[in-house]
Each structure stands twice: as structure tokens, then as C-alpha cells.
Design a protein around this motif. Sequence first.
Motif, PDB file in Angstrom:
ATOM      1  N   UNK A 590       0.857  -1.187   0.000  1.00 49.47           N
ATOM      2  CA  UNK A 590       0.000   0.000   0.000  1.00 49.47           C
ATOM      3  C   UNK A 590       0.894   1.238   0.000  1.00 49.47           C
ATOM      4  N   UNK A 591       1.492   1.478  -1.174  1.00 46.09           N
ATOM      5  CA  UNK A 591       2.393   2.621  -1.359  1.00 46.09           C
ATOM      6  C   UNK A 591       2.059   3.212  -2.732  1.00 46.09           C
ATOM      7  N   UNK A 592       2.831   4.209  -3.167  1.00 47.11           N
ATOM      8  CA  UNK A 592       2.499   4.786  -4.471  1.00 47.11           C
ATOM      9  C   UNK A 592       2.881   3.796  -5.573  1.00 47.11           C
ATOM     10  N   UNK A 593       2.318   4.026  -6.776  1.00 46.39           N
ATOM     11  CA  UNK A 593       2.604   3.125  -7.896  1.00 46.39           C
ATOM     12  C   UNK A 593       4.099   3.113  -8.194  1.00 46.39           C
ATOM     13  N   UNK A 594       4.706   4.319  -8.186  1.00 46.11           N
ATOM     14  CA  UNK A 594       6.141   4.405  -8.492  1.00 46.11           C
ATOM     15  C   UNK A 594       6.946   3.643  -7.453  1.00 46.11           C
ATOM     16  N   UNK A 595       6.567   3.809  -6.190  1.00 42.79           N
ATOM     17  CA  UNK A 595       7.304   3.112  -5.120  1.00 42.79           C
ATOM     18  C   UNK A 595       7.173   1.601  -5.260  1.00 42.79           C
ATOM     19  N   UNK A 596       5.979   1.153  -5.643  1.00 41.69           N
ATOM     20  CA  UNK A 596       5.764  -0.290  -5.810  1.00 41.69           C
ATOM     21  C   UNK A 596       6.739  -0.883  -6.818  1.00 41.69           C
ATOM     22  N   UNK A 597       7.029  -0.122  -7.863  1.00 39.95           N
ATOM     23  CA  UNK A 597       7.962  -0.621  -8.888  1.00 39.95           C
ATOM     24  C   UNK A 597       9.404  -0.445  -8.400  1.00 39.95           C
ATOM     25  N   UNK A 651      -0.761  -8.058 -10.357  1.00 44.41           N
ATOM     26  CA  UNK A 651       0.223  -9.029 -10.843  1.00 44.41           C
ATOM     27  C   UNK A 651       1.152  -8.371 -11.869  1.00 44.41           C
ATOM     28  N   UNK A 652       0.542  -7.529 -12.720  1.00 40.03           N
ATOM     29  CA  UNK A 652       1.377  -6.839 -13.713  1.00 40.03           C
ATOM     30  C   UNK A 652       2.376  -5.917 -13.006  1.00 40.03           C
ATOM     31  N   UNK A 653       1.908  -5.300 -11.919  1.00 40.66           N
ATOM     32  CA  UNK A 653       2.785  -4.419 -11.162  1.00 40.66           C
ATOM     33  C   UNK A 653       3.958  -5.225 -10.582  1.00 40.66           C
ATOM     34  N   UNK A 654       3.641  -6.449 -10.124  1.00 40.76           N
ATOM     35  CA  UNK A 654       4.706  -7.318  -9.584  1.00 40.76           C
ATOM     36  C   UNK A 654       5.701  -7.653 -10.693  1.00 40.76           C
ATOM     37  N   UNK A 655       5.180  -7.843 -11.903  1.00 41.14           N
ATOM     38  CA  UNK A 655       6.076  -8.148 -13.029  1.00 41.14           C
ATOM     39  C   UNK A 655       6.921  -6.903 -13.352  1.00 41.14           C
ATOM     40  N   UNK A 656       6.282  -5.728 -13.288  1.00 43.62           N
ATOM     41  CA  UNK A 656       7.033  -4.485 -13.540  1.00 43.62           C
ATOM     42  C   UNK A 656       8.169  -4.355 -12.525  1.00 43.62           C
ATOM     43  N   UNK A 657       7.852  -4.707 -11.284  1.00 39.92           N
ATOM     44  CA  UNK A 657       8.867  -4.634 -10.221  1.00 39.92           C
ATOM     45  C   UNK A 657      10.038  -5.562 -10.563  1.00 39.92           C
ATOM     46  N   UNK A 658       9.694  -6.762 -11.068  1.00 35.06           N
ATOM     47  CA  UNK A 658      10.743  -7.732 -11.431  1.00 35.06           C
ATOM     48  C   UNK A 658      11.570  -7.208 -12.604  1.00 35.06           C
TER      49      UNK A 658
END
Length: 746
Positions: A590-597, A651-658
Motif C-alpha cells: 500500500x504505497x504509491x505506484x512508483x514506489x511499488x515498482x 500481478x502486472x505491477x509485480x512483473x514491472x517490479x521484477x
Amino acid sequence: MQFDDLYTELHDLTDELLGSNQLVKLKAGGYSMFPFFKNGEIITVKKCRADELRIGNIVVFKVDNKWVTHRLLKIILQNNKTYFIAKGDSCKKKDPMFTEENLIGKVVSHLHNDKHKNLESNYYKKIGWVIAYFSKIITPFIMIILWLILKVKKTKTVIKNVFHSLFFISRNSRRLILINILISFFQGILPFVIIYLVKWLIDAISSINAYSDKMDAYKAIGVIITATGFVFLVQSIISIIGSESRERLSQSVSLYIYSLLHKKYSSLDMAYLEDAKQQDKIHRAVQEASFRPMKMVNESLAVVQSVASWLFIAVMLFTIHWAVFFLILIAVIPGFWLRIKYSDKLFKMNKANSQKERESYYYNRILTGLPFAKELRLFNLESFFTSRFDNIQKYLHHQKNSLLRKQAFADVFAQTFAVAIIFFSFGYVSYLAVNGLSIGTVVLFFLIFQRGFFVMKDLFLSVAGLFEDNVFLNEFFNFLHLPSLRQIPRTEGTIGVLQKGIFIENVSFKYPSSQRKALDSISIEIPAGKTVALVGKNGSGKTTLVKLLCGFYLPDNGRILFDDNDISIINPEEIRKQITAVFQDFALYNMTAAENIFLGNIYKPATISNIKQAAKNAGIDDILEKLPSGYENMLGNLFEKGEELSIGQWQKLAIAKAFYRDASILYMDEPSSALDAETELHILHNLKLLAKDKTVLIISHRFSTIKWVDIIYVLDNGKVVESGNHEQLMEMKGKYFRMYETSKTI
Ligand code: ADP
């Protein structure tokens, strides 16, 4: 079968176990060893030879067809044969002599009031020896002395531990601790300085007629009143400074303890976190760490304050009569002893109930947590979980209340004892007053005695509280000292970008909490720069393999090589630097989108272009851009202005993080399970582009994902059953072929 036969069989079986060097636990029956063992207590017996026995040992031997447990009194050597004489501690008569043939073994430990007593320790050896050699009359005295020695030794250790704990938890707050100790000292003595000034005042007023010049008397009274006012003022100022500095100390200690807790937790082996027993330990440590250190600091400051008060009181009481001082001391001892005794019992009870407590926390989380809210309503589960929660809570309350009830009864006795002594002391001082004490001194006594009693009580309660905190805090220290599951010397070196590949050689693995092998002699090659897929039914071991590759666990057998480096001797952090992964149960922050990535690689400069690129590759950039505050928008619904995403978007965000991590090895455990087919194609396309020089291991149930990879391994029940590329596996017409064909019909 007759009882006698049953006994014989049980005896034979026990004898056999003892003969194979096993320790055997037996239930002692009868009262012949009272008070050493009580009827029904559990004893542990070990086989031994005649020459290993010493006078005072408790031996088990055969008499007729029965087994007897008594204390060895004499060893007689006659004609190269050894004879033994034993006797029950509470028996008058000795047993008939027996020989080595009748000897079963000796008692090495026993459980007494839930405490494990090691009879092989020096202490119990001495006691045994004393009981065996001395008459019954002096034995109790010697036992009391030995008991006292043991208690003093234990108390010394506890005091040392308490100091050690205090020293440890205040490591980052030395200056604040010193200030607080000083303040507590003054807070301890100032109220009594005032009382003493009041005594002077009363004495001065009552002796006013003795002054020839009244002016002198008024002056003396004026000085005392001014001094009292001044001390009052100092006391108030110190109290204000005290609360402020106590608060600062509290903040500093809790910050330090939380930093230790968080550091340790994140360094713990995954295996610990997934093991129910260790979870109990962790749960207790986390629970205790949240308040216990601060309680300990407060209690130790209370001790400083009470000791300071007592120094003052002691001097004043001694000036009245020395006996009064000791009377107060005696009055509070039973209460102190009870507190220590019951805090120990409470600790044991909490420890034994820790699993149940965790269960009730869990049900509470289900009843109040967002992830369960939908199902709770849909399946109407509220009453089901409430009743589970209630039942456990009732059980825990029942246990606690019965302990508290016993403690309350004991407390009533302790208080009655204390009150009786207070009355006696009042009577005694009244007698002294009739015989010439000044009025001021009598008033002083009544003021001091009452406060002195409470200060002493507080002091003893704080000391007992410190002991209690120390016992509980040990859980936290144990947690801090948890070693990693297997202590293997790790090499210091670093590992570079993968050159040859990852080689899994004959690896077997079983979770510590499970009896089954999750992986059974698996051999897999993941050549550098290639994409490899793992397929197989649920539970076939795919995720476990990824966990091993991430260094969360070590193989029980076989080895995993990164190029030529065995990962069980490389620092896991070194391995993880090379890896990026998308887990099936990826985390939602539960953080900003940019932080999540950005969390994918916190060491990389957080430029918006990097973050956007990763989001683009994962196919989520357009969604994030459309959020009210774009990439700076808070995600999730825990905080204000947060936007909740769909599970596929998360899930896509998790992939972006990866993708953002930009590591050379990529593990993807079901990366597209919640994605629609179009998105999946998009991600796969990017993956193919991005993964050109990356080594990729992918777990998937979607054949559209798997088809294009270089090598596919089919797992079944923890074993590799087929391998090859899609075409080769289809030609084999084995498990893969059948899975593929079935998937087409769905
Ligand atoms: P897959 O990813 O192929 O579905 P897993 O690797 O998750 O399978 O599980 C393999 C086996 O290990 C299963 O039998 C599962 O029950 C067991 N297992 C998985 N995780 C744990 C765990 N944390 N503790 C104990 N057993 C586990």
C-alpha cells in the motif's frame, strides 16, 4: 492375559529398551521415596553397571517379580561379587540385599511440579549422599541448607541476567538512562525530606514555649516553612522534567528494540518462518518486544526511586527504633515471594498456551481483516469463526483465572500477615511514645511507617516485576539468538553474472515440518541465457525448487551450482543480487505506484523514466498513468486516496517490479495466472525481448507461455519425469503430451 503376565512383558520390553542404551521414562508409584518423588511422578531411568553406582543414587532393581525404586545406601564387595543395600527415603526398614543381576538401572532425572530435575547434577548427587549417610533427623536441615544455597545461586544468576538485560536494552540510550536514574533518585528522597521538615516544624511549634525570645522561635519556624516550600518546588520541577525524560527514554528504547526485531526477522531463514514451532517463538518474541523492555526500564527506575526512599526511611526508622525497620522488612517478604512464584507460573502457562493464543489471533484476523471480508459475508462464516475464537479465549481465560484465583488466595494470606505486623509495630511505637518520644517523632513515625510500608512493597513488587520481565524478555533474547537453520561456513566472495548456467544436481528436499520429500533426486540444467519451464500438477515441487534457487532453503542432498559455485556455501545475499522473481503469492504494497515498482531495486536511481519503462514492459503503464495522481498515486485501500487495483493489475505491477530489478536471472512462478490472454501475450513478447541475454526459469500452467521456451522439465511428485522442448515432448506422447491435449479440450 493376567496382570502379572502383562507386567512381565512390560518389564521385559523396558529392560530391552534400557539394554539398547535408551533412556526410559517411567511413572513412579507408591510413597516410599516421598518427599523426593511423589506418587505418580515421571522418572527417567538409564541402564548402568555396578561400578557406575555411587552411594545416594536412586536405583531401580528387581525384587521377586516387582521393580523397586529406592536409594542406594551401601555397596558391599564379597568374594568378587557386588551386593547392594537400598532403602526408600520414607521407609524405616532397609530392603533385602540384591546383586547386579537384579539391578535394572539408575534414575537420572525426574519431573517434579513440572520442573525437570537432573539427578546427575552435583547438587542432587550431594543431596543423595547426605540422605544416604545421615540420619533422618539432620537430613531435613541439610536439605534446607542445600536448598538455600541453590536458591541464592539462582537468585545471583537472575540478578546478573536482569542487569545484563537492562544494559542491553538501554544500549542506545545511555545518557537518557543516567538522567532518569538521577531524577528517580531525587523523586525517591524528596517526599521524605518534606516529611522530615514537617517533623521539625511540629517539634518547633510544640516547643515554642521553651524559647525565651519568641522571635527566635518564629524565625526558626519561618526557616523550616521556607525550606519546605523550596523542596516542594524542586519536587514539582523534577517531576515535570522526569515525565518528559521518561517519555524520551521510552521512545529511544522502543525504537532500538524494534530495529533489532525487524533486522532479526528479515535475516531469519524462511524455514523458520514456515515452521509452526518457530512461529510460536517468533510470536512470543514480537509480543513481548512491544512492551516488555519499556516495562523493565520503568520498573528498574522504580527500584532506584524506592531504594533512595528506603535509604532515607531506614535512617529515620533506625533513629526511632531499629526493630521497627526489620518489622517492615518482614511484613513485605511473603508478598514479594508470592509475586515471583506466580510470575514464573504465569510465564509457563503463557508458553504452553502460545499455540492456542496464535490460533485465536488468527481467528481475530479473519474476523476483522479485509482479505477475508468477502468470504466471511458470502459464506456467512462470522458465527463459525466467532465461536472458534470464543472457545479458545474462554479456555485461555479459564486457565488464567484459575491461576489468578490461587494467587489472590495466597495474597490474602500475605496481606493479613503484613497487617498483623503493622498493628504490632503501631502498638510498639505507641508504647515508646508514652515513654518519652517527642510528638514530632511520633507523627514522623506514623507518616513514615505508612509510606515506608508502601515504598517497601513497591520496591519488592518492582524487583519481582523485573524478575518477571526478565523471564519473559528471555523469549526475545532467544529470538535474537536464533541461528539460521543450518550453520554452514559461507565463502566471502562475490559471484558475477551467470556465464555457464545453473546446475541442479541430484537435489532432494523435505520441508522441516513435513515427512514427505517435496523434491526427490532432481537434476535440471538451466543454461545461461536460455529460458526453461517447469510444468507439472499442483504439489509436484515447482515452487519449492524456485525457493531453493533463491537460497531460502538448502537442499538436504545434492547440490545447486551457479556456474561453479555451490549455492549452499555462497552468501545468499550474493545469489539474490543476481536474481529477480515474480512469486505466485507476490506482495501488495500500500504505497504509491512508483514506489511499488521502485521496490524491485532500491539501489537503482529512482528515475521516473526507468520506472515507466518497467511498467511499459509489464503492460501496466497506461493504467498507472490514468490514476488521479499518476505514478504518485497511492495504491490499495489502506490509506487515504488509495486506488485499489484488480488482482491482474497487481500481478502486472509485480512483473514491472521484477523487470525494474534488471537482474540476469529471472524466476517467474505462474506469472500470468491472473492475466487475460491478450496481456499475457504482450508480457511474453516483452519477456522474449528482454530475456534475450537473461536466464529465465518459468513455472506455468499455460501452454501458450511454455511452448516457446528452450527446455521444458515435467515434474511429478517431486521428480523430473520428462524433459525436452515442446516438439520433442509432444513426440514422446507421455505426460506432457497428455497435459497439452487435455488443456486443448478445456
Ligand atoms: P507446486 O509449486 O508444484 O504446486 P510446491 O513446491 O508448492 O508444489 O509443493 C511441493 C510439496 O511440498 C507439496 O506436497 C506441498 O504440500 C509441500 N509444501 C510446500 N510448501 C510447504 C511448506 N512451507 N511446508 C511444508 N510443506 C510444503
